[in-house]
Design a protein around this motif. Sequence first.
Motif, PDB file in Angstrom:
ATOM      1  N   VAL A  53      35.571 -17.566  -0.424  1.00  0.00           N
ATOM      2  CA  VAL A  53      34.134 -17.755  -0.686  1.00  0.00           C
ATOM      3  C   VAL A  53      33.816 -17.583  -2.173  1.00  0.00           C
ATOM      4  CG1 VAL A  53      31.842 -16.800  -0.249  1.00  0.00           C
ATOM      5  CG2 VAL A  53      33.415 -17.136   1.639  1.00  0.00           C
ATOM      6  N   ALA A  54      34.419 -16.573  -2.805  1.00  0.00           N
ATOM      7  CA  ALA A  54      34.080 -16.267  -4.200  1.00  0.00           C
ATOM      8  C   ALA A  54      34.650 -17.272  -5.199  1.00  0.00           C
ATOM      9  CB  ALA A  54      34.555 -14.867  -4.549  1.00  0.00           C
ATOM     10  N   PHE A  55      35.861 -17.759  -4.952  1.00  0.00           N
ATOM     11  CA  PHE A  55      36.530 -18.550  -5.975  1.00  0.00           C
ATOM     12  C   PHE A  55      36.725 -20.033  -5.632  1.00  0.00           C
ATOM     13  CE2 PHE A  55      38.070 -14.156  -6.544  1.00  0.00           C
ATOM     14  CZ  PHE A  55      37.508 -13.916  -7.786  1.00  0.00           C
ATOM     15  N   PHE A  56      36.578 -20.406  -4.371  1.00  0.00           N
ATOM     16  CA  PHE A  56      36.836 -21.790  -4.002  1.00  0.00           C
ATOM     17  C   PHE A  56      35.604 -22.510  -3.472  1.00  0.00           C
ATOM     18  CE2 PHE A  56      41.024 -19.797  -3.741  1.00  0.00           C
ATOM     19  CZ  PHE A  56      41.721 -20.619  -4.604  1.00  0.00           C
ATOM     20  N   ASN A  57      34.459 -21.852  -3.512  1.00  0.00           N
ATOM     21  CA  ASN A  57      33.191 -22.472  -3.138  1.00  0.00           C
ATOM     22  C   ASN A  57      33.235 -23.107  -1.742  1.00  0.00           C
ATOM     23  OD1 ASN A  57      30.508 -23.021  -3.624  1.00  0.00           O
ATOM     24  ND2 ASN A  57      30.925 -24.997  -4.587  1.00  0.00           N
ATOM     25  N   ILE A  58      33.877 -22.405  -0.795  1.00  0.00           N
ATOM     26  CA  ILE A  58      33.935 -22.848   0.598  1.00  0.00           C
ATOM     27  C   ILE A  58      32.737 -22.227   1.318  1.00  0.00           C
ATOM     28  CG2 ILE A  58      35.316 -22.797   2.714  1.00  0.00           C
ATOM     29  CD1 ILE A  58      37.058 -24.146   0.846  1.00  0.00           C
ATOM     30  N   SER A  59      32.139 -22.953   2.213  1.00  0.00           N
ATOM     31  CA  SER A  59      30.964 -22.475   2.943  1.00  0.00           C
ATOM     32  C   SER A  59      31.267 -21.193   3.715  1.00  0.00           C
ATOM     33  CB  SER A  59      30.493 -23.552   3.915  1.00  0.00           C
ATOM     34  OG  SER A  59      29.540 -23.029   4.797  1.00  0.00           O
TER      35      SER A  59
END
Length: 180
Positions: free
Chosen positions: A151-157
Amino acid sequence: MGELWKLFATFCRIGAFTFGGGYAMLPLIQKEIVEKNQWATEEEVLDYYAIGQCTPGIIAVNTATFIGFKRKGIPGAIAATCGIVFPSIVIITIIATYLKHFEDYAIVQHAFGGIRVAVAALILNTVIKMWNTSVKDWLGILIFSASFVVVAFFNISPIIVVVISASLGIFTANTRTDVR
């Protein structure tokens, strides 16, 4: 009717004295719902939060709705939901009316800066409490770490992360007799 009013008033207090959204409300919800009124256990509140994260809408509203429904069915869900949104509607209406006149004042900008710091502290406190309640073994640490990184580094929902994490939890609970 008395408990419906109590649901409304309790969630109205929570909505009125919490800035920063649903995560910042968790300490107040935990204190009011779990400790003071004993309407739900800490584990149930965490479950409501997880489900509220996955369902459409605002997490605080979803959580209030779930707790109200648990207490008094549909009338309880309506009372709790109205209670949690009522202060926001009033505050937003007042701010929208007068903010244009005050937004450039340094004191207003400093107040918002202070609110952001307080919200960050409340969210950190919530993370620590949730860690102590939810992470119980190496698998929990692994899921937590992977979820945070994704979530923090790969901008995944976050919704995808919650669904995958829940699936992993269900899978391991069904394949192992002792998850702890």
